[in-house]
Design an enzyme around this catalytic site. Sequence first.
Site, mmCIF file in Angstrom:
data_model
loop_
_atom_site.group_PDB
_atom_site.id
_atom_site.type_symbol
_atom_site.label_atom_id
_atom_site.label_comp_id
_atom_site.label_asym_id
_atom_site.label_seq_id
_atom_site.Cartn_x
_atom_site.Cartn_y
_atom_site.Cartn_z
ATOM 1 N N ASP A 17 -1.873 7.931 4.103
ATOM 2 C CA ASP A 17 -1.486 6.552 4.445
ATOM 3 C C ASP A 17 -2.072 6.198 5.815
ATOM 4 O O ASP A 17 -2.341 7.085 6.622
ATOM 5 C CB ASP A 17 0.049 6.444 4.485
ATOM 6 C CG ASP A 17 0.524 4.991 4.321
ATOM 7 O OD1 ASP A 17 -0.338 4.090 4.200
ATOM 8 O OD2 ASP A 17 1.749 4.755 4.312
ATOM 9 N N GLU A 18 -2.258 4.916 6.084
ATOM 10 C CA GLU A 18 -2.783 4.443 7.369
ATOM 11 C C GLU A 18 -4.117 5.117 7.697
ATOM 12 O O GLU A 18 -4.366 5.512 8.847
ATOM 13 C CB GLU A 18 -1.782 4.720 8.504
ATOM 14 C CG GLU A 18 -0.377 4.210 8.247
ATOM 15 C CD GLU A 18 -0.198 2.724 8.563
ATOM 16 O OE1 GLU A 18 -1.175 2.076 8.985
ATOM 17 O OE2 GLU A 18 0.919 2.230 8.375
ATOM 18 N N GLN A 25 -5.826 -3.279 10.698
ATOM 19 C CA GLN A 25 -4.721 -2.668 11.426
ATOM 20 C C GLN A 25 -5.143 -1.405 12.168
ATOM 21 O O GLN A 25 -4.309 -0.577 12.523
ATOM 22 C CB GLN A 25 -3.570 -2.337 10.481
ATOM 23 C CG GLN A 25 -2.927 -3.575 9.894
ATOM 24 C CD GLN A 25 -1.696 -3.215 9.067
ATOM 25 O OE1 GLN A 25 -0.677 -2.785 9.593
ATOM 26 N NE2 GLN A 25 -1.788 -3.390 7.769
ATOM 27 N N ARG A 55 4.888 -7.382 10.927
ATOM 28 C CA ARG A 55 6.112 -6.593 10.717
ATOM 29 C C ARG A 55 7.264 -7.497 10.289
ATOM 30 O O ARG A 55 8.262 -7.050 9.759
ATOM 31 C CB ARG A 55 6.548 -5.858 12.008
ATOM 32 C CG ARG A 55 5.581 -4.845 12.611
ATOM 33 C CD ARG A 55 5.094 -3.857 11.616
ATOM 34 N NE ARG A 55 3.790 -4.265 11.105
ATOM 35 C CZ ARG A 55 3.278 -3.825 9.961
ATOM 36 N NH1 ARG A 55 3.939 -2.995 9.209
ATOM 37 N NH2 ARG A 55 2.087 -4.231 9.550
ATOM 38 N N LYS A 110 0.828 -1.214 0.000
ATOM 39 C CA LYS A 110 0.000 0.000 0.000
ATOM 40 C C LYS A 110 0.861 1.261 0.000
ATOM 41 O O LYS A 110 0.644 2.173 -0.778
ATOM 42 C CB LYS A 110 -0.923 0.024 1.238
ATOM 43 C CG LYS A 110 -1.953 -1.070 1.259
ATOM 44 C CD LYS A 110 -2.884 -0.920 2.447
ATOM 45 C CE LYS A 110 -2.180 -1.074 3.791
ATOM 46 N NZ LYS A 110 -1.585 -2.389 4.023
ATOM 47 N N THR A 111 1.830 1.288 0.911
ATOM 48 C CA THR A 111 2.668 2.483 0.994
ATOM 49 C C THR A 111 3.485 2.643 -0.288
ATOM 50 O O THR A 111 3.700 3.741 -0.774
ATOM 51 C CB THR A 111 3.584 2.396 2.231
ATOM 52 O OG1 THR A 111 2.755 2.221 3.383
ATOM 53 C CG2 THR A 111 4.397 3.661 2.415
#
Length: 723
Positions: free
Chosen positions: A220-221, A251, A605, A35-36
Amino acid sequence: MDVSYLIDDLNDHQRAAVSAPEQNMLVLAGAGSGKTRVLTHRIAWLMQVENIPTYSILAVTFTNKAAKEMRGRITDICPQQIGGMWIGTFHGTAHRLLRLHYQEANLPEQFQIIDSDDQKKMVKRIIKSLNLDEKYYPAKELQWYINDKKDEGLRAKHIQVGYSQQEKQRLQVYQAYEEACQLAGLVDFAELLLRAHELLLNNPSLLLHYQQRFRHVLVDEFQDTNKLQYAWLNLLTENNSYLTIVGDDDQSIYGWRGADVENIQRFLREKDNPVTVCLEQNYRSTGHILNASNQLIKNNSDRLGKELWTSGEDGQPIAIYSAFNDYDETRYVTSQLKLWQNSGKKLAECAILYRSNAQSRLFEEQLMAQQIPYHIYGGQRFFDRLEIKDSIAYLRLINNHQDDAAFERIINKPKRKIGNTTLDKIRLCAREQGYTMWQASLFLIEQKQLSAGANISLSGFIELIKRFENETSELPLFQTVDHVIRHSGLHSMFENEKGEKSRSRIENLQELVSATKSFVIPPEEQEMSEVTAFLAYAALESGDNQADEFDDAVQLMTMHAAKGLEFPQVFMVGVEEGMFPGQQSADDEVRLAEERRLCYVGMTRAMQKLTLCHAESRRLYGQEKFHSPSRFISELPEQDIEYIRLKTQVRRVQQPTVKQPAFTRENQDISGFRIGQQVTHPKFGEGTVIAQEGSGENSRLQVNFMGVGSKWLMTAYARLETV
Ligand code: ATP
Ligand code: MG
């Protein structure tokens, strides 16, 4: 221009998102699906293919670290300068707007940001001044109340209360707090966002300017945005601009702070023709890690639902380490780090993730003892240390005399004979006259309303600040700081404290001077003065920029702070009932689901190797606590995990006979004890060694203590003595 390099190494879905025509877009996908990466490539694409100028792009994310990384990634893939682009956190961007338009925002030019600690002190003072009992109105609770309301976009004047006395009082505190902050030119974190929103709402021409300027806003996020942040984004883009949001409902980990996953639905409902792109391929983690994470998160209901797959290898199963106690946990992790290091790999590729900052202390001790370099994100920030806050308070007061929080902090620091009586008089006068503390002091001095002694002391303080202002007006920032530290008496005060603490405080003061010397105004804050930019940096920086950032060091942080990051090897520690999920979350379905998402964030992660540790006992608040492994561990599929130490293995050696052959020389040398030996322990008293397990650093003894029973102890830490 050949831009194929921007999409060549993307999969079809990613490519579709990056090269889509200008539109509102949602990229919804699980962890590690790129995504990022899509977001940064999209920005480069917009500039190079759609010819969007850099200044027409606003990119927002949540942490300073992520913002910095995003800037770096975009710089890497763009041939042109990206100076004019706004890239930052929500708070940083709001602050920038307020600085640029302080008049329209109804703030003094020198307004300052206060952190949560200062905020609590302000609230405390208000509670006192309203004669409320702190027992029934704890400052912390009211602080939460105020921030909550602000996050919802509500000022005191917007809130309706019923007949409840308590509600009325709370509102009164909120109102008085608002007034005090306004008078002193102070802005807390939640206020930054609220004010930036109001700034646009109340100034149509300004709003239009920014709506026309920012043709593309990318976030983002997004799953962690709150109501107010969404409203602000929505406002900014409602006039022919495009909003691109990237996120993962699984998330969302800031529900407790008002983040609202509903914002994703809101976006789809309210924006024109939003296009949704889903990504399903994970590029980060091995098969075992990915499969286990997928299974874990399936235990939550109310998901938008998506499954990730990888074409990569299964890799090693997830290791579950059952430690005897918290020391054993740290020792296991450090031993694994050494193995990693000895195999020629970088320590910086490893992260230790915990649920709360307090858990870092034992690891710090152990890592230090083992001489393994480490870097902690979060925890006590450099700028939160007492001596640093004191020095900065001087800077702030010189910069803005009306800064009440700074005034209170240093009025009698170092001691200058201004006692509580005088302070109370200043507070009272401030409240009655609607003055700031500074104004009230001038008033009291002029009206000779203080005792002769107090008058002299207070005048002395006022003169000191004014003198500093004159003396430093032409100095570069670092010389100002140095001057203030030395001539305010702070330096000698800390020097006289003596001991280790004193030394470290003096070192920190020196570090502050170095920090100001090497401080460079960030590209997005060029319009600010050096001191203003530095004070903002001190308030908003989150410990991301410690000096050793580029050294090869293990990374320690909370799972919250790890959001968006990735590491080849990850240790999640303290994965126990009572810790993670915490006690209060265990019985609350909503909170439990959020903890599970946090576990999902932590696990995802990891790229190659993931270890989950839990300790059977640990010292918490000075007490020994016994915890069972977290339910999250039991939710992982058996085929993806591997137990490092089976409980049964431990039991097998628990009851050896006294006749057991003597230990080898090696064992005996290391443990120094043998079965049958009489020993004493400082707490448990006398006992007999009845079993031994493990070797070297991992050696443990079972000792049967008289009247206490048998206990397993780490040989290295047990402080046993032979009788
Ligand atoms: P998170 O939800 O944790 O923030 P994310 O969806 O933002 O994750 P990224 O950090 O963008 O994921 O990507 C994860 C990793 O996968 C990165 O190392 C990234 O470079 C890599 N990656 C992403 N897409 C591809 C691709 N098409 N080919 C190869 N590697 C990729
Ligand atoms: Mg990401």
